[in-house]
Enzyme design. Structure first.
Site, PDB file in Angstrom:
ATOM      1  N   LYS A 151      10.793  14.825  18.970  1.00  0.00           N
ATOM      2  CA  LYS A 151      10.443  16.351  19.645  1.00  0.00           C
ATOM      3  C   LYS A 151       9.809  15.833  20.894  1.00  0.00           C
ATOM      4  O   LYS A 151      10.335  16.644  21.919  1.00  0.00           O
ATOM      5  CB  LYS A 151       9.519  17.358  18.553  1.00  0.00           C
ATOM      6  CG  LYS A 151      10.217  17.665  17.474  1.00  0.00           C
ATOM      7  CD  LYS A 151       9.436  18.412  16.483  1.00  0.00           C
ATOM      8  CE  LYS A 151      10.310  18.920  15.439  1.00  0.00           C
ATOM      9  NZ  LYS A 151       9.571  19.412  14.261  1.00  0.00           N
ATOM     10  N   GLN A 159       3.381  20.308  12.657  1.00  0.00           N
ATOM     11  CA  GLN A 159       4.234  19.492  11.964  1.00  0.00           C
ATOM     12  C   GLN A 159       4.103  19.782  10.152  1.00  0.00           C
ATOM     13  O   GLN A 159       2.891  19.426   9.816  1.00  0.00           O
ATOM     14  CB  GLN A 159       4.471  18.125  12.099  1.00  0.00           C
ATOM     15  CG  GLN A 159       5.476  17.193  11.531  1.00  0.00           C
ATOM     16  CD  GLN A 159       6.939  17.962  11.868  1.00  0.00           C
ATOM     17  OE1 GLN A 159       7.301  17.944  13.198  1.00  0.00           O
ATOM     18  NE2 GLN A 159       7.648  17.774  10.724  1.00  0.00           N
ATOM     19  N   ASP A 188       8.249  27.901  16.271  1.00  0.00           N
ATOM     20  CA  ASP A 188       8.980  27.839  14.868  1.00  0.00           C
ATOM     21  C   ASP A 188       9.418  28.939  14.268  1.00  0.00           C
ATOM     22  O   ASP A 188      10.358  29.029  13.568  1.00  0.00           O
ATOM     23  CB  ASP A 188       8.002  26.869  13.830  1.00  0.00           C
ATOM     24  CG  ASP A 188       8.240  25.432  13.953  1.00  0.00           C
ATOM     25  OD1 ASP A 188       9.611  25.093  14.095  1.00  0.00           O
ATOM     26  OD2 ASP A 188       7.674  24.727  13.447  1.00  0.00           O
TER      27      ASP A 188
END
Ligand code: NAP
Length: 301
Positions: free
Chosen positions: A58, A102, A125
């Protein structure tokens, strides 16, 4: 005998590469206009090897798309309070447009509490309840990256989805439910199937669009599919290694070989939905950056 079809392969890898390139160009324009780069902060707690790989890729993808990447690593035994105070700091940091924590987090940390602490306007997200709520009532917010990526592949392939029968297999908060919501917003007739669904093959056979997000290797078989259906396979499952091999093959939730003889189009695993997830994360971050800077979000995003 009816001749067998060969489904068109939906190339998520190529689509994602194009999206990343477009994001990179718009990110450079953003920097000119805003006088700073768009920024994504990624937080990793602990040493989980798979999470380390995801975080690294990422970060690389963010920099390659002309955006700033901020990586924050906390030790496995970091307390929930430590993580919450880091999130709070990132919420207030003007260089940070998007925050991604994460998952999974170590067991002693309450994931829902951490997600709830992220500012909804930096929740790239799309996991915050405010963003789930915005999606459900049709307000603009952030949509989880994987289902939004699936939707991009579907509209690219099919155009208008109005009136099509869609079956989403799986009802998780990060894939199945937002996927169903997006399909509904696009005027498809949507069924959500799950582990208690009766006669799943018959339900799936109705579908013009099948999205499989289950986590069971090659569960969806060719004879579950309507001729010509468009199949989006979200699943990522590793098979046991063949004799002599170190690692097993990655497969999706759909029996790709068999399904390819019935479907009209299908995403492969790997190379289908997977690459879309990071590309959409970058896209969401750049959308956040425009909103945070008070600039119009370009339509091509
Ligand atoms: P999840 O939270 O485990 O949800 C799985 C869903 O599948 C649940 O709703 C479950 O039903 C349903 N299910 C389980 N067994 C079933 C069966 N036999 N028949 C019908 N439905 C069944 O998984 P997820 O997070 O949504 O992920 C799904 C898959 O997508 C996984 O393979 C994951 O690795 C993959 N994934 C890929 C990406 C990507 O970037 N490509 C991103 C996220 C996830 P119940 O609700 O009734 O238990």
């Amino acid at each position: 005998m009816t001749p067998r079809m060969t489904a068109q392969r939906i190339d998520g890898k190529a689509f994602a590469a194009q999206l990343r390139e477009r994001v990179g160009t718009i990110a450079a324009e953003f920097e000119q206009e805003a006088g700073r780069k768009a920024g994504l902060a990624v937080v990793l707690v602990g040493e989980d090897p798979a999470s380390q790989v995801y975080v690294r890729s990422k970060g690389k993808a963010t920099v390659a798309a002309n955006m700033e990447s901020f990586e924050h690593r906390l030790p496995e035994d970091a307390s929930e309070a430590d993580l919450l105070s880091l999130v709070e700091r990132l919420n207030g940091d003007e260089a940070v447009d998007g925050i991604l924590v994460q998952l999974p987090l170590p067991g002693h940390i309450d994931e829902q509490k951490v997600i709830a602490a992220i500012s909804p306007d930096k929740d790239v997200d799309g996991f915050h309840v405010i963003n789930a709520g915005r999606l459900s009532v049709g307000q603009s917010g952030f949509v989880p990256c994987t289902p939004l990526g699936c939707m991009m592949l579907l509209t690219d392939r099919l155009g208008d989805l109005s009136g099509l029968e869609a079956v989403v297999i799986g009802r998780s908060n990060i894939v199945g439910k937002p996927m169903a919501q997006l399909l509904l917003d696009a005027n498809a007739t949507v069924t959500i199937a799950h582990s208690r669904t009766r006669d799943l093959p018959a339900v799936v056979r109705r579908a013009d669009i099948v999205v499989a997000a289950v986590g069971r290797a090659e569960m969806v078989k060719a004879d579950w599919l309507k001729d010509g259906a468009t199949v989006i396979d979200v699943g990522i499952n590793r098979l046991p290694p063949e004799p002599g091999a170190q690692k097993g093959r990655l497969v999706g939730d759909v029996d790709f070989g068999g399904a390819s003889e019935v479907a009209g189009a299908i995403t492969p695993v790997p190379g289908g939905v997977g690459p879309m997830t990071i590309a959409v994360l970058l896209r969401n971050t750049l959308v956040a950056a425009h909103r945070n800077a008070g600039l119009d979000v370009p339509e091509s995003l």
